[in-house]
Design a protein around this motif. Sequence first.
Motif, PDB file in Angstrom:
ATOM      1  N   LEU A 321     -54.950   0.309 -60.999  1.00 56.98           N
ATOM      2  CA  LEU A 321     -54.128  -0.071 -62.150  1.00 56.98           C
ATOM      3  C   LEU A 321     -54.356  -1.501 -62.597  1.00 56.98           C
ATOM      4  O   LEU A 321     -53.720  -1.955 -63.567  1.00 56.98           O
ATOM      5  CB  LEU A 321     -52.636   0.123 -61.815  1.00 56.98           C
ATOM      6  CG  LEU A 321     -52.209   1.557 -61.492  1.00 56.98           C
ATOM      7  CD1 LEU A 321     -50.735   1.585 -61.086  1.00 56.98           C
ATOM      8  CD2 LEU A 321     -52.447   2.459 -62.689  1.00 56.98           C
ATOM      9  N   ARG A 325     -53.675  -2.718 -66.589  1.00 58.19           N
ATOM     10  CA  ARG A 325     -52.566  -3.666 -66.758  1.00 58.19           C
ATOM     11  C   ARG A 325     -53.000  -4.878 -67.584  1.00 58.19           C
ATOM     12  O   ARG A 325     -52.257  -5.362 -68.445  1.00 58.19           O
ATOM     13  CB  ARG A 325     -52.064  -4.100 -65.380  1.00 58.19           C
ATOM     14  CG  ARG A 325     -50.796  -4.954 -65.447  1.00 58.19           C
ATOM     15  CD  ARG A 325     -50.329  -5.351 -64.061  1.00 58.19           C
ATOM     16  NE  ARG A 325     -49.883  -4.198 -63.273  1.00 58.19           N
ATOM     17  CZ  ARG A 325     -50.484  -3.801 -62.177  1.00 58.19           C
ATOM     18  NH1 ARG A 325     -51.571  -4.424 -61.737  1.00 58.19           N
ATOM     19  NH2 ARG A 325     -50.032  -2.745 -61.523  1.00 58.19           N
ATOM     20  N   GLN A 326     -54.232  -5.392 -67.366  1.00 56.82           N
ATOM     21  CA  GLN A 326     -54.741  -6.536 -68.130  1.00 56.82           C
ATOM     22  C   GLN A 326     -54.894  -6.152 -69.611  1.00 56.82           C
ATOM     23  O   GLN A 326     -54.550  -6.931 -70.507  1.00 56.82           O
ATOM     24  CB  GLN A 326     -56.083  -6.999 -67.567  1.00 56.82           C
ATOM     25  CG  GLN A 326     -55.958  -7.654 -66.201  1.00 56.82           C
ATOM     26  CD  GLN A 326     -57.307  -8.066 -65.651  1.00 56.82           C
ATOM     27  OE1 GLN A 326     -58.350  -7.858 -66.312  1.00 56.82           O
ATOM     28  NE2 GLN A 326     -57.334  -8.660 -64.468  1.00 56.82           N
ATOM     29  N   ASP A 329     -51.497  -6.164 -71.358  1.00 51.96           N
ATOM     30  CA  ASP A 329     -50.991  -7.514 -71.626  1.00 51.96           C
ATOM     31  C   ASP A 329     -51.663  -8.118 -72.849  1.00 51.96           C
ATOM     32  O   ASP A 329     -51.008  -8.765 -73.686  1.00 51.96           O
ATOM     33  CB  ASP A 329     -51.218  -8.408 -70.404  1.00 51.96           C
ATOM     34  CG  ASP A 329     -50.372  -7.979 -69.208  1.00 51.96           C
ATOM     35  OD1 ASP A 329     -49.363  -7.255 -69.441  1.00 51.96           O
ATOM     36  OD2 ASP A 329     -50.734  -8.297 -68.062  1.00 51.96           O
TER      37      ASP A 329
END
Length: 541
Positions: A321, A325-326, A329
Amino acid sequence: MPANPAQLLANAPEYTVSELSSALKRTVENAYGHVRVRGEISGFRGPHGSGHCYFALKDESAKIEAVIWKGVHGRMRFKPQEGLEVIATGKLTTYPGSSKYQIVIEALEPAGIGALMALMEERKKKLAAEGLFDEARKQLLPWLPEVIGVVTSPTGAVIRDILHRLEDRFPRRVLVWPVRVQGEGSAEQIAAAIDGFNALPEGGHVPRPDLLIVARGGGSLEDLWSFNEEIVVRAAASSMIPLISAVGHETDVTLIDFAADKRAPTPTAAAEMAVPVRTELFVEVSGFAARAIVAWRRGHDDRRTELRSAARALPGAGELLAIPRQKLDGVAAALPRVLRASTHLHHRRFTEISRGLTLRVLRAQVAHAKQSVAATGARLAHGTQVVLRHRRDRFVGLAIRLKASRLANAQAQRDRIARANERTQRLAERTRRALATLLQRHEARITYSGQLLAAFSYRGVLARGFALVRDDAGQALRSASAVGPGARLTLEFTDGRVAATADDDQSAATSSAPTGSNPRGRPKPASGKRAAKAADQGSLF
């Protein structure tokens, strides 16, 4: 000088050809009636167009014509074939149309085992040539049928043997179609039973069998002949339900054995072919179950080991993940700026569109729409007028054609009525001529009958000088012993009747007959009161 034979037969009664033929027919039928005749069929070419069969029965020195009527031929167990030696039972009669005698056959049977075997071989070749015995037509028997249909006699030992064998091996539901397995009509019942089982619907009130067994015990060739009939063989060959034939013993062979999907040497063997042994199935299924459990456990252990190995090779959840996740963002940080740019863009487009929506532009669009509607209405009115004119012209043409057709039809009907009147007149004239001819024939026959009646009447005998003597009751007297003394008699001559009374002196009359003084044999007249009475009433003698 001897009399001419033609003169001696002048008073013999005359016969017409039809009367003589009818008399001969009655004589032959009364003298012989029903007979049994053994001979070879000759001249048989199949049923006539009317359904009747005409042929001859012959031996080494004679031949007799034979006929089988349509209804009798349809019920016959054995059908006639050219060259077959048979025993025929029927009524002997004559055929007046060709002046010959013939036998009207009511029953037909082969003459001996040799004839049956020859007929069976010939029928076998015929059915084999049609492909009814081909192996490609055979169906596989079901491994474990739910319902078994049995075609056999309900009172014989065969059905009990089949039921007992099925009970020992593997009990199944059995439907019995009771039939006659030998004798008249048995072949039709067996064929009807096979067709009846095949006609049962799937899922009906009566379950449709998965397997059929046609069974019969042993017997002679004549006893088993019903299973050699063509109707039974064709029914077995056309059965959509797999069929086992179990007819007779192992050495008995019938034609249904070749058409059936499987042949059993005995009815008991047919039951063994129909179902497996239940105990053996239990043992086999138990073995399969044990092997299946062992195989399942081994496969479960192998899959558990593979799963553990794959789990050790998989990365952790944080590693999987991290990259998504990056990305999330980065997109969340750029979202406010993108929303403000999209808002400014939509505001500019709305301003440009609002500048074009002025009052003059709207009025111009409305005027253009009114012109379009007016032009469309003018075109619609013009099109409507054109369509109406075309329809009016078409209706005028159809009216003209209808009027011409009505006139032509009326003329045709008048011509038809005229032809019918002419035909009726011709038929009426033919009817009048036929009626006149028929009346003339009947008048001639009545005249002839009257002449024949006059020739046989006793009044012709009276005209030749004889007299008829009757008693007071009106009964004719044929001898002098029937006349008593003083009996009142009536003498009938050709021109009338005379009353008389018999004399009681019969001995004097009989004794004076041989003497020469009274050559006519008449008695001398009596004296006194008796003579006076005789003079008044006349003498009997």
